[in-house]
Design a protein around this motif. Structure first.
Motif, PDB file in Angstrom:
ATOM      1  N   SER A  17       0.953  -1.160   0.178  1.00 14.66           N
ATOM      2  CA  SER A  17      -0.037   0.046   0.051  1.00 14.66           C
ATOM      3  C   SER A  17       1.022   1.377  -0.109  1.00 14.66           C
ATOM      4  CB  SER A  17      -1.025   0.162   1.318  1.00 14.66           C
ATOM      5  OG  SER A  17      -1.660  -1.073   1.304  1.00 14.66           O
ATOM      6  N   ARG A  19       0.009   5.860   0.156  1.00 15.29           N
ATOM      7  CA  ARG A  19      -0.954   6.782   0.242  1.00 15.29           C
ATOM      8  C   ARG A  19      -0.179   8.178  -0.288  1.00 15.29           C
ATOM      9  NH1 ARG A  19      -3.878  10.292   4.974  1.00 15.29           N
ATOM     10  NH2 ARG A  19      -1.921  11.015   5.186  1.00 15.29           N
ATOM     11  N   TYR A  80      -6.028  13.152  -1.084  1.00 13.20           N
ATOM     12  CA  TYR A  80      -5.212  11.761  -0.878  1.00 13.20           C
ATOM     13  C   TYR A  80      -5.693  10.780  -1.807  1.00 13.20           C
ATOM     14  CZ  TYR A  80      -4.626  14.207   3.730  1.00 13.20           C
ATOM     15  OH  TYR A  80      -4.398  15.056   4.867  1.00 13.20           O
ATOM     16  N   GLN A  82      -5.360   6.856  -1.286  1.00 13.71           N
ATOM     17  CA  GLN A  82      -4.965   5.498  -0.713  1.00 13.71           C
ATOM     18  C   GLN A  82      -4.995   4.377  -1.524  1.00 13.71           C
ATOM     19  OE1 GLN A  82      -3.774   5.142   2.641  1.00 13.71           O
ATOM     20  NE2 GLN A  82      -3.204   2.984   1.930  1.00 13.71           N
TER      21      GLN A  82
END
Length: 124
Positions: A17, A19, A80, A82
Protein backbone atom coordinates in the motif's frame (compact mmCIF):
# COMPACT_ATOMS: atom_id res chain seq x y z
CA UNK A 1 -3.73 30.33 -10.19
CA UNK A 2 -3.70 27.02 -8.32
CA UNK A 3 -0.51 25.28 -7.30
CA UNK A 4 -0.53 21.54 -6.66
CA UNK A 5 2.27 19.54 -5.05
CA UNK A 6 2.12 15.75 -4.87
CA UNK A 7 4.02 13.59 -2.41
CA UNK A 8 4.06 10.04 -1.10
CA UNK A 9 5.24 8.13 -4.13
CA UNK A 10 7.90 5.46 -3.94
CA UNK A 11 8.81 1.82 -4.44
CA UNK A 12 6.53 -0.85 -3.01
CA UNK A 13 6.14 -4.59 -3.47
CA UNK A 14 3.10 -6.05 -5.14
CA UNK A 15 0.26 -6.36 -2.65
CA UNK A 16 1.50 -3.40 -0.66
CA UNK A 17 0.00 0.00 0.00
CA UNK A 18 0.90 3.65 -0.49
CA UNK A 19 -0.86 6.90 0.26
CA UNK A 20 -0.36 9.83 -2.07
CA UNK A 21 -1.02 13.38 -0.97
CA UNK A 22 -1.60 16.52 -2.99
CA UNK A 23 -1.40 19.90 -1.30
CA UNK A 24 -3.16 22.79 -3.02
CA UNK A 25 -2.67 26.52 -2.71
CA UNK A 26 -3.70 29.68 -4.50
CA UNK A 27 -7.46 29.26 -4.28
CA UNK A 28 -10.04 28.25 -1.70
CA UNK A 29 -9.67 24.49 -1.72
CA UNK A 30 -13.36 23.77 -1.18
CA UNK A 31 -14.16 25.39 -4.55
CA UNK A 32 -12.10 22.78 -6.42
CA UNK A 33 -13.03 19.39 -7.73
CA UNK A 34 -9.92 17.20 -7.46
CA UNK A 35 -8.68 14.27 -9.50
CA UNK A 36 -5.84 11.80 -9.77
CA UNK A 37 -4.43 10.61 -13.07
CA UNK A 38 -1.50 8.37 -13.94
CA UNK A 39 0.82 7.85 -16.86
CA UNK A 40 2.85 4.70 -17.38
CA UNK A 41 5.89 4.65 -19.70
CA UNK A 42 4.81 4.61 -23.32
CA UNK A 43 1.14 5.05 -22.45
CA UNK A 44 -1.30 7.92 -22.40
CA UNK A 45 -2.28 9.61 -19.18
CA UNK A 46 -5.38 7.97 -17.73
CA UNK A 47 -8.02 8.79 -15.17
CA UNK A 48 -7.70 7.14 -11.76
CA UNK A 49 -10.12 8.85 -9.36
CA UNK A 50 -11.95 12.11 -8.69
CA UNK A 51 -13.75 13.73 -5.79
CA UNK A 52 -16.25 16.55 -5.53
CA UNK A 53 -15.76 19.80 -3.64
CA UNK A 54 -17.26 18.62 -0.40
CA UNK A 55 -16.08 15.03 -0.74
CA UNK A 56 -19.59 13.74 -1.07
CA UNK A 57 -19.10 12.19 -4.50
CA UNK A 58 -16.23 10.02 -5.68
CA UNK A 59 -15.46 8.38 -9.01
CA UNK A 60 -13.01 5.64 -9.92
CA UNK A 61 -11.57 3.96 -12.95
CA UNK A 62 -12.65 0.33 -13.17
CA UNK A 63 -9.02 -0.77 -12.93
CA UNK A 64 -8.65 0.65 -9.40
CA UNK A 65 -12.16 0.30 -8.02
CA UNK A 66 -12.11 -1.53 -4.70
CA UNK A 67 -8.35 -1.02 -4.28
CA UNK A 68 -7.91 2.76 -4.30
CA UNK A 69 -9.72 5.37 -2.21
CA UNK A 70 -9.75 9.10 -2.88
CA UNK A 71 -10.47 11.48 -0.03
CA UNK A 72 -9.92 15.10 0.89
CA UNK A 73 -9.42 17.29 3.93
CA UNK A 74 -10.62 20.78 3.11
CA UNK A 75 -9.20 22.14 6.35
CA UNK A 76 -5.74 21.00 5.24
CA UNK A 77 -6.17 21.88 1.54
CA UNK A 78 -5.14 18.34 0.70
CA UNK A 79 -6.47 15.47 -1.37
CA UNK A 80 -5.32 11.89 -0.83
CA UNK A 81 -5.16 8.70 -2.81
CA UNK A 82 -4.94 5.60 -0.65
CA UNK A 83 -3.69 2.72 -2.80
CA UNK A 84 -3.92 -0.88 -1.61
CA UNK A 85 -3.34 -4.30 -3.16
CA UNK A 86 -0.93 -2.67 -5.55
CA UNK A 87 0.02 -4.46 -8.75
CA UNK A 88 2.99 -4.00 -11.09
CA UNK A 89 0.50 -2.59 -13.59
CA UNK A 90 -0.10 0.34 -11.23
CA UNK A 91 3.45 1.55 -11.86
CA UNK A 92 3.23 5.08 -13.24
CA UNK A 93 3.73 8.73 -12.54
CA UNK A 94 0.68 9.88 -10.60
CA UNK A 95 -0.64 13.39 -11.13
CA UNK A 96 -3.00 15.47 -9.07
CA UNK A 97 -5.37 17.83 -10.90
CA UNK A 98 -7.85 20.54 -9.96
CA UNK A 99 -10.98 21.75 -11.70
CA UNK A 100 -13.26 24.74 -11.25
CA UNK A 101 -16.35 23.56 -13.08
CA UNK A 102 -19.69 22.55 -11.58
CA UNK A 103 -19.57 18.88 -12.50
CA UNK A 104 -16.75 16.57 -11.41
CA UNK A 105 -14.72 15.73 -14.51
CA UNK A 106 -13.16 12.38 -15.26
CA UNK A 107 -11.18 13.32 -18.37
CA UNK A 108 -7.87 15.13 -18.32
CA UNK A 109 -8.86 17.78 -20.85
CA UNK A 110 -11.42 19.13 -18.40
CA UNK A 111 -8.94 19.83 -15.62
CA UNK A 112 -7.48 23.29 -15.29
CA UNK A 113 -4.44 22.78 -13.07
CA UNK A 114 -1.88 20.01 -12.67
CA UNK A 115 0.85 19.02 -10.27
CA UNK A 116 4.31 17.88 -11.29
CA UNK A 117 3.65 14.21 -10.56
CA UNK A 118 5.06 11.60 -8.20
CA UNK A 119 6.50 8.25 -9.23
CA UNK A 120 4.93 5.03 -7.98
CA UNK A 121 6.79 1.82 -8.74
CA UNK A 122 5.34 -1.58 -7.83
CA UNK A 123 7.74 -4.49 -7.96
CA UNK A 124 6.65 -8.08 -8.51
Amino acid sequence: QVQLVESGGGLVQAGGSLRLSCAASGRTFSTLNMGWFRQAPGKEREFVAAISRNGGSTYYADSVKGRFTISRDNAKNTVYLQMSSLKPGDTAVYYCAADLSIMVPTTQREYDYWGQGTQVTVSS
